[in-house]
Design an enzyme around this catalytic site. Structure first.
Site, PDB file in Angstrom:
ATOM      1  N   TYR A 463       0.820  -1.284   0.061  1.00  0.00           N
ATOM      2  CA  TYR A 463      -0.163  -0.014   0.015  1.00  0.00           C
ATOM      3  C   TYR A 463       0.875   1.224   0.055  1.00  0.00           C
ATOM      4  CZ  TYR A 463      -3.737   3.071   0.945  1.00  0.00           C
ATOM      5  OH  TYR A 463      -4.857   4.045   0.997  1.00  0.00           O
ATOM      6  N   SER A 543      -6.397   0.879  -4.555  1.00  0.00           N
ATOM      7  CA  SER A 543      -6.467   2.139  -4.209  1.00  0.00           C
ATOM      8  C   SER A 543      -5.391   2.949  -4.408  1.00  0.00           C
ATOM      9  CB  SER A 543      -7.289   2.343  -2.805  1.00  0.00           C
ATOM     10  OG  SER A 543      -7.652   3.625  -2.656  1.00  0.00           O
ATOM     11  N   ASP A 626     -17.867   2.834  -7.349  1.00  0.00           N
ATOM     12  CA  ASP A 626     -16.697   3.194  -6.823  1.00  0.00           C
ATOM     13  C   ASP A 626     -16.700   4.880  -6.690  1.00  0.00           C
ATOM     14  OD1 ASP A 626     -14.223   3.925  -5.490  1.00  0.00           O
ATOM     15  OD2 ASP A 626     -13.274   2.562  -6.560  1.00  0.00           O
ATOM     16  N   HIS A 661     -15.813   0.657  -3.920  1.00  0.00           N
ATOM     17  CA  HIS A 661     -14.300   0.884  -3.472  1.00  0.00           C
ATOM     18  C   HIS A 661     -13.653  -0.454  -3.119  1.00  0.00           C
ATOM     19  CE1 HIS A 661     -10.559   2.784  -3.583  1.00  0.00           C
ATOM     20  NE2 HIS A 661     -10.359   2.875  -2.532  1.00  0.00           N
TER      21      HIS A 661
END
Length: 690
Positions: A463, A543, A626, A661
């Site tokens: 991430y 993301s 999303d 999402h």
């Protein structure tokens, strides 16, 4: 055994849908940038809908030819089919908790009188939509437990509707609050505070820029049109404003931020009869969070002068501030109050350590945990005699414990009854050096006794942003991949909060390249240490992690056989123009700033796709609802990669419906994971499952 080539695309060349190009060119500080697929940003147009349908036809046509796709889906369904509980929370004589029987699309909220009482259903979201995509996103009880405000989200959208329930009858009252996003309900007396936006223009509900968040007070039993406006800021449209109240409802706290980093705190003291908000901490250089009050003082968790965070006590009337729990070498990750104590969670090399302090900051004891992993919970009411917490790790399914405050003893409260053997797998933490010499941690999980000869399918996950830590946690949906001899590698990249604000800042704005360098070094480590090889390595992230995947395969496509960018931020020049994308400027910077544009443009996934490069087999995932990272990011990225890459590997985009999402229900989550594993293993040359 199936004798089929390692990748379908090599034997059956894919014909992608034609994507119309325009001559759209933008000028960024003297740099001309083409944006030929701008029209895909209108995700409600007939042309975009036709494009989505055509892309899905290609993607699912490809996936349907993978012989073990359904076998993976069946195994995922089987492996997750066990009861999963949340830790209970107490309000008066009632204990509230969530439970999923196994394959329910949504977890159900229950309550029971006492720990030995019979559970009754409070809210079952599964009954609210035929396809199971309506979620219960928050549930907040009034101080006396007589009423509750609860929020629902439909089809995965961030938009919520708030309702009020009478907890004596469990009947929902007529109250209905709309256009609510990123807020809970902060009760005070006969109503609660909440944040909302103005109603968006018709047809732009999922894409238009969210501006001018306002705070209202809703009195129970009245229509939303009568809600009292408590706070608005007409001079600063791009700010969040979140209300909270202390447990005794004396203080109303207003948390204001300009994005995902940095805050400003205002307050009203009901005991003093404050009519206007008073500023407690000026923003937005540091992060502040009010834990609760102790009489006239507020307990505050913050990083002002403490990159690893600390807890201080502040007297709002005088502004006098004193440290209760000073900064330590480890990151102070969370602090909660319950039963007259402070429970503090430290991260030591990304695993939890729990300490108990009195409200004057005196250390009383450490809570002994079952092992190295992640802890959540320990919050509660001031009169609690005991609290609950959940412990988990990569090979330790979420298990709930009860902690007795007076005796300092922990007992097992509820262990999961899983249908597989977690002991068959092991996790170890390794450290590797990034490009600039920074030591970066990574967790590796795999079947015990696995031979490390470079031939293992490996999924590298990361991430690296927004002050978020990737701590150890169990997911049953990983087991089918591990059963195939897979290795799951979870990186703790800079940009997260694993080592405090310093670690975060090293992966922000002009230093974002450090995050990609860390990821590249992780891949090189796995290959050098014979865990895997470039032909067996997949890179996955969602993301901000989708941005990571897109940027890294542009820079080092040779390291990976497969790439899975999920709901990624792929157009770094325009992310701030949609929904709440402006809130990410604090972490990324903005193309509106000349210096930041230069840095962003160098790694923006869409803008750095090159011809003549052999890209990994790529499956992009997004969803039609999303409204956080709008699907236009993934649409434009897929169109660009399909246009410029001419090699043998597939470039597919999987577009989910009635989802957002994240997967909007259990069924969609299983289907997405099955397709991801099938695509990954097939393109690694796995011809049949073990």
């Amino acid at each position: 055994m199936l004798e089929i080539s390692g990748a379908l695309a090599q034997s059956n060349p894919i014909t992608y849908p034609q994507t119309r190009k325009t001559k759209q060119i933008d000028d960024y500080h003297g740099t001309k940038v083409a944006d030929p697929y701008r029209w895909l940003e209108d995700d409600r147009s007939a042309e975009t809908e036709a494009w989505v349908k055509a892309q899905n036809a290609v993607t699912f046509g490809y996936l349907e030819q993978i012989p073990y796709r359904k076998q993976l889906e069946n195994r995922l369904e089987q492996i997750i089919n066990y009861p999963r509980y949340s830790a209970p929370g107490r309000k008066g004589e009632w204990f509230y908790f969530y439970k999923n029987d196994g394959l329910q699309n949504q977890s159900v909220l229950y309550r029971q009188k006492g720990l030995d009482g019979k559970p009754d259903v409070v809210i079952d979201p599964n009954k609210l939509a035929a396809d199971g995509t309506t979620r219960l996103t928050s549930f907040s009880l009034s101080k006396d437990g007589r009423y509750a405000a609860y929020a629902l989200s439909k089809a995965g959208s961030d938009w919520q509707e708030i309702f009020v329930m009478d907890m004596q009858t469990l009947q929902t009252l007529p109250d209905k609050l709309e256009w609510v996003k990123f807020t809970g309900a902060a009760w005070q007396g006969d109503g609660f505070y909440y944040s909302r936006y103005d109603k968006p223009a018709a047809g732009q509900e999922l894409s238009s820029k969210n501006e001018f968040m306002k705070v209202y007070f809703h009195r129970k039993g009245t229509p939303q049109t009568q809600d009292q406006l408590i706070y608005e800021d007409k001079a600063h449209p791009l700010r969040y404003s979140f209300p909270q109240t202390t447990e005794d409802e004396r203080f109303l706290i207003l948390n204001i931020s300009e994005g995902t980093d940095g805050s400003e705190i205002w307050y009203k003291d009901a005991q003093s009869g404050d009519k206007e908000f008073k500023r407690l901490f000026e923003g937005f250089k540091y992060n502040y969070s009010v834990i609760d009050n102790v009489g006239d003082a507020l307990l505050v968790y913050h990083n002002n002068g403490a990159p690893n965070y600390k807890v201080s006590k502040v007297l709002p009337k005088t502004g006098a501030l004193s440290d209760l729990i000073p900064e330590k070498p480890e990151k102070l990750d969370e602090a909660h109050t319950a039963g007259g104590k402070l429970f503090v969670n430290y991260l030591k090399d990304v695993t939890s350590r729990i300490y108990v302090y009195d409200l004057n900051g005196k250390l009383e004891n450490e809570v002994k945990l079952p092992g190295l992993g992640t802890v959540s919970g320990f919050g509660g009411e001031r009169d609690d005699k005991f609290v609950f917490y959940t412990f988990t790790s990569f090979t330790f399914p979420a298990t709930i414990y009860r902690y007795d405050i007076a005796t300092q003893k922990t007992t097992l409260f509820r262990a999961p009854e899983v249908t597989f053997r977690p002991d068959d797998y092991e996790t170890k933490q390794v450290f590797f050096n990034s490009k600039d010499g920074t030591r970066v941690p990574m967790f590796l999980t795999y079947r015990k006794g696995l031979k490390l000869d470079g031939s293992n399918p490996t999924m590298l996950y990361g991430y690296g942003g927004f002050n978020i830590s990737l701590t150890p946690g169990f997911s049953a949906l990983l087991i089918p991949f591990l059963e195939q001899g897979g290795i799951y590698a979870s990186m703790n990249l800079r940009g997260g909060s694993e080592y405090g604000e310093t670690w975060h800042e090293q992966g922000m704005k002009l230093k974002k390249q450090n995050v990609f360098d860390d990821c590249i070094a992780a891949a090189e480590y796995l290959i050098a240490q014979k865990y895997t090889s470039p032909q067996k390595l997949a890179l996955r992230g969602g993301s901000n992690g989708g941005l990571l995947v897109g940027a890294v395969i542009n820079q080092r496509p040779d390291l990976f056989q497969v790439a899975i960018p999920q709901v990624g931020v792929m157009d770094m020049l325009r992310f701030h123009k949609f929904t709440v994308g402006w809130g990410w400027v604090s972490d990324y910077g903005s193309s509106d700033n000349a210096e930041e544009f230069k840095a962003i443009y160098q790694y923006s996934p869409i803008h750095n796709i090159r011809q003549g490069i052999n890209y990994p087999a790529t499956m992009i995932t997004t969803a039609d609802h999303d409204d956080r990272v709008v699907p236009a990011h993934s649409f434009k990225y897929a169109a660009t990669l399909q246009e410029k890459y001419k090699g043998p590997n597939p470039v597919l985009i999987r577009i989910e419906t009635n989802s957002g999402h994240g997967a909007s229900n259990t069924k969609k989550n299983i289907e997405t994971m099955a397709d991801m594993y099938a695509f990954m293993l097939w393109n690694m040359g796995v011809k049949s499952l073990k």
